[in-house]
Write an enzyme that holds these catalytic residues in place. Sequence first.
Site, short mmCIF file in Angstrom:
data_model
loop_
_atom_site.label_atom_id
_atom_site.label_comp_id
_atom_site.label_asym_id
_atom_site.label_seq_id
_atom_site.Cartn_x
_atom_site.Cartn_y
_atom_site.Cartn_z
N HIS A 125 13.95 22.09 42.67
CA HIS A 125 13.15 22.26 43.89
C HIS A 125 13.04 23.73 44.29
O HIS A 125 12.69 24.05 45.41
CB HIS A 125 13.76 21.43 45.01
CG HIS A 125 13.92 19.98 44.62
ND1 HIS A 125 12.89 19.08 44.71
CD2 HIS A 125 14.96 19.32 44.04
CE1 HIS A 125 13.29 17.90 44.26
NE2 HIS A 125 14.55 18.03 43.83
N GLU B 130 28.15 41.54 30.39
CA GLU B 130 29.07 42.68 30.27
C GLU B 130 29.45 42.87 28.79
O GLU B 130 29.69 43.99 28.34
CB GLU B 130 30.32 42.47 31.15
CG GLU B 130 31.09 43.77 31.40
CD GLU B 130 32.12 43.66 32.51
OE1 GLU B 130 31.90 44.22 33.61
OE2 GLU B 130 33.16 43.02 32.30
N LYS C 30 43.97 43.79 36.02
CA LYS C 30 44.54 44.29 34.76
C LYS C 30 45.02 45.73 34.94
O LYS C 30 46.12 46.08 34.57
CB LYS C 30 43.48 44.18 33.66
CG LYS C 30 43.95 44.58 32.30
CD LYS C 30 42.85 44.30 31.28
CE LYS C 30 43.13 44.99 29.97
NZ LYS C 30 42.06 44.78 29.00
N GLU D 68 38.07 47.47 44.91
CA GLU D 68 37.89 46.24 45.69
C GLU D 68 39.23 45.52 45.89
O GLU D 68 39.60 45.10 46.99
CB GLU D 68 36.95 45.26 44.96
CG GLU D 68 35.51 45.69 44.91
CD GLU D 68 35.16 46.48 43.66
OE1 GLU D 68 36.05 47.20 43.12
OE2 GLU D 68 33.99 46.42 43.24
N GLY E 207 39.16 41.74 30.30
CA GLY E 207 39.11 41.10 31.61
C GLY E 207 38.30 39.81 31.62
O GLY E 207 38.74 38.77 32.11
N ARG E 208 37.10 39.86 31.04
CA ARG E 208 36.22 38.68 31.09
C ARG E 208 36.64 37.58 30.12
O ARG E 208 36.04 36.52 30.08
CB ARG E 208 34.77 39.10 30.86
CG ARG E 208 34.54 39.91 29.61
CD ARG E 208 33.16 40.54 29.60
NE ARG E 208 32.96 41.43 28.47
CZ ARG E 208 33.32 42.72 28.42
NH1 ARG E 208 33.91 43.26 29.46
NH2 ARG E 208 33.09 43.45 27.36
N LYS F 241 31.07 53.45 39.55
CA LYS F 241 32.37 53.51 40.24
C LYS F 241 32.72 54.96 40.57
O LYS F 241 33.15 55.26 41.69
CB LYS F 241 33.47 52.96 39.32
CG LYS F 241 33.47 51.48 39.11
CD LYS F 241 34.75 51.10 38.36
CE LYS F 241 34.63 49.78 37.66
NZ LYS F 241 35.76 49.46 36.81
O1 F6P Z 1 33.50 45.31 36.56
C1 F6P Z 1 34.18 46.06 35.65
C2 F6P Z 1 35.55 45.57 35.35
O2 F6P Z 1 36.13 46.58 34.61
C3 F6P Z 1 35.57 44.24 34.60
O3 F6P Z 1 35.42 44.36 33.24
C4 F6P Z 1 36.90 43.69 35.00
O4 F6P Z 1 36.98 42.33 34.75
C5 F6P Z 1 36.91 44.04 36.47
O5 F6P Z 1 36.33 45.32 36.51
C6 F6P Z 1 38.26 44.01 37.13
O6 F6P Z 1 39.17 44.90 36.57
P1 F6P Z 1 40.72 44.81 36.91
O7 F6P Z 1 41.22 43.50 36.40
O8 F6P Z 1 41.34 45.96 36.20
O9 F6P Z 1 40.87 44.92 38.39
#
Ligand code: F6P
Length: 499
Positions: A358, A327, A188, A194, A241-242, A467
Site C-alpha cells: 500500500h 557496507e 568493538k 555515538e 562488526g557487521r 566521522k
Molecule cells: O559505521 C561504521 C562502523 O565502523 C561499522 O562498521 C561498525 O559496525 C560500527 O561502526 C560500530 O563500531 P564499533 O563496534 O567499534 O562501535
Amino acid sequence: MLAQLREEAARLEGVSLQELMAADPARAVDFALRVGPLYANFARQHYDREALTTLFGIAHEADLPGAMQRLVDGEIVNATEGRAALHTALRGEVSGAPAAMEAQAAAQAALLQMDALVHQLRDDPAITDVVSIGVGGSDLGPRLAVDALATSDVPLRVHFVSNVDAAAIHRTLAGLDPAHTAGIMISKTFGTQETLLNGGILRDWLANDARLYAVSANVEKAVVFGIAPGHILPMWDWVGGRYSLWSAVGFPVALAIGMPAFRELLAGAAEFDRHAVEAPIERNLAVWHALTAVWNRNALGATTQAVLPYDERLRLLPAYLQQLVMESLGKRVQHDGQDVTFDTVPVWWGGIGSDVQHSFFQALHQGTQIVPADFIGIVKPDHDQPASHAALMSNLLAQCEALANGQGSVDPHRRHPGGRPSTLMLLDALTPTSLGHLLALYEHSAYLQAVLWGINAFDQFGVELGKQLANGLLPVLRGEEAADDPITRVLVEEINARR
Ligand code: F6P
C-alpha cells in the site's frame, strides 16, 4: 566475466520473463534449493538454463568453492587490514585449519563467559530491563534477532539505543526504572562517538556501575570508562562488526531468548556454513544467490534490490541487510587498487509485506525501473489466527506472480507489464535455527559477490571521512574555530544565529 554476462543478456534481450517461464515450466522445481528449514525458488529470475550454465562457469572460474574454504580456514580475506574474517568459527566447527581452530576455542571460551553473565542477569529478580547501546554492526544484528525471536513472556525486556540523537536514549529511559535496569555497551573499538555519548548518559542515569556491562575488543578503554573487567565480554579483530551477531555482540539476544536458543541460532548458521562450503556450485544456495545478484546488477543493469519479508517479526531485516550488504560491497576499487570497470553493489532497501503493498509497490508494478526483489515468507506462523496467515501468504504469492506475469489491458494505465524478477524464500517457521540459516545465507552471498567483483567485503574505509569531519566541526559549532569549507561556514553561521 562481464563480457560473458553481456553476451547472455544480449541473447535474452528480446525474451520476456513470461516467455522464459512458459518455455520451461520445469524450472519451477529445478530452479529451487532447500537447506534445512530454508527453501529458495529462483524460477522467477530473468535467466534461463543456458545463462545459468554461463553463471556456474563464472563461479568455477572465480573459484568460489576455494574462496569459501579460504574464508572459513581463516586466511587473510581482508587484505587492506591484514585480517581474517572468521565469523563462521563463532558458530561451529566448519574448518580444521589452525587459525579457525584457535578462533573456535576463543569463541567457545567467550560463550561460557557470556553464559555465566546471562544467568547472573536473568536470575536476578531486581532486573527487569536491559538497555543495549551500540551502533552499526554492534546494534543492527542483535536488534533484529531480539525483535524476531523474543516472546512477550521473556524474563528480561531488552531495549536498543543507537542514534547519537539523545532523543533516542531519552525516549527509551523514560519508561524505565534505574533500580531495575542493566546496561550493555557494545563497541568493538570502544571509540565510537555515538556509543560513548549514549553510554555516558546511561551510566549517569543508572548511577550504579555494578549494572553496566560491555562487549569490546578494547578492554582497556572499557575499563577506563568504568566497566568492571569481569563484566566485559571479548571481541576480536577477526570478526567484522557487521558479521558479529554470533559473538558476544549477541549478548542482548541471549538475555532476551536464553542461552540454549542463542546456541540454536549459532547452530542454524553453522548448518548453513557447512552447506555453503560443501555443496557443489550448481546446488549451492549461497552461490545461486550471489550469482543472481551479480546477474541482476551487471547483466540486467538493476540499480536497486528490494528485500521484502512478509512477516512482522522480520521488519528489521531490510535495515540489517543494508549494512551487511552495502557496507561490505559498496566499493569501487579491486584488491589491487585499480578502479572496477563495472557496477558493484546496488541500493538495497525494502519493507514488510503486506504494508508495503500500500506504499511503494505501485512503482514496483508499473514504474519505469525494474527492481529485483527477495521475498521472504514464513510457512508456520507463531499465532493462532489462521485467516490472517492465509491472507498474508496469499498476498505474498500474489505479488510475486503479478510482478512476474503482469496483466494485459487495452487501457495502458491499467496494463501491468510484468517481467519483474524475484526470488521467493520460505522458512518453515521463524526459529533461532531458521534465522541463523537466513542470515548466514546473506553473509555468504555478500562475500561471494565480493569475490566475483574482486573487491574486499570486510573493510569500510568509506565511513571514516565523515566521522573525521564531524569531529573537526565540534569546535566550529562551539564558535571556537571557523570551518574550512565555505559552504559549511555559511551553514554553521545560519545554525549558530538561531540557536
Ligand atoms: O559505521 C561504521 C562502523 O565502523 C561499522 O562498521 C561498525 O559496525 C560500527 O561502526 C560500530 O563500531 P564499533 O563496534 O567499534 O562501535
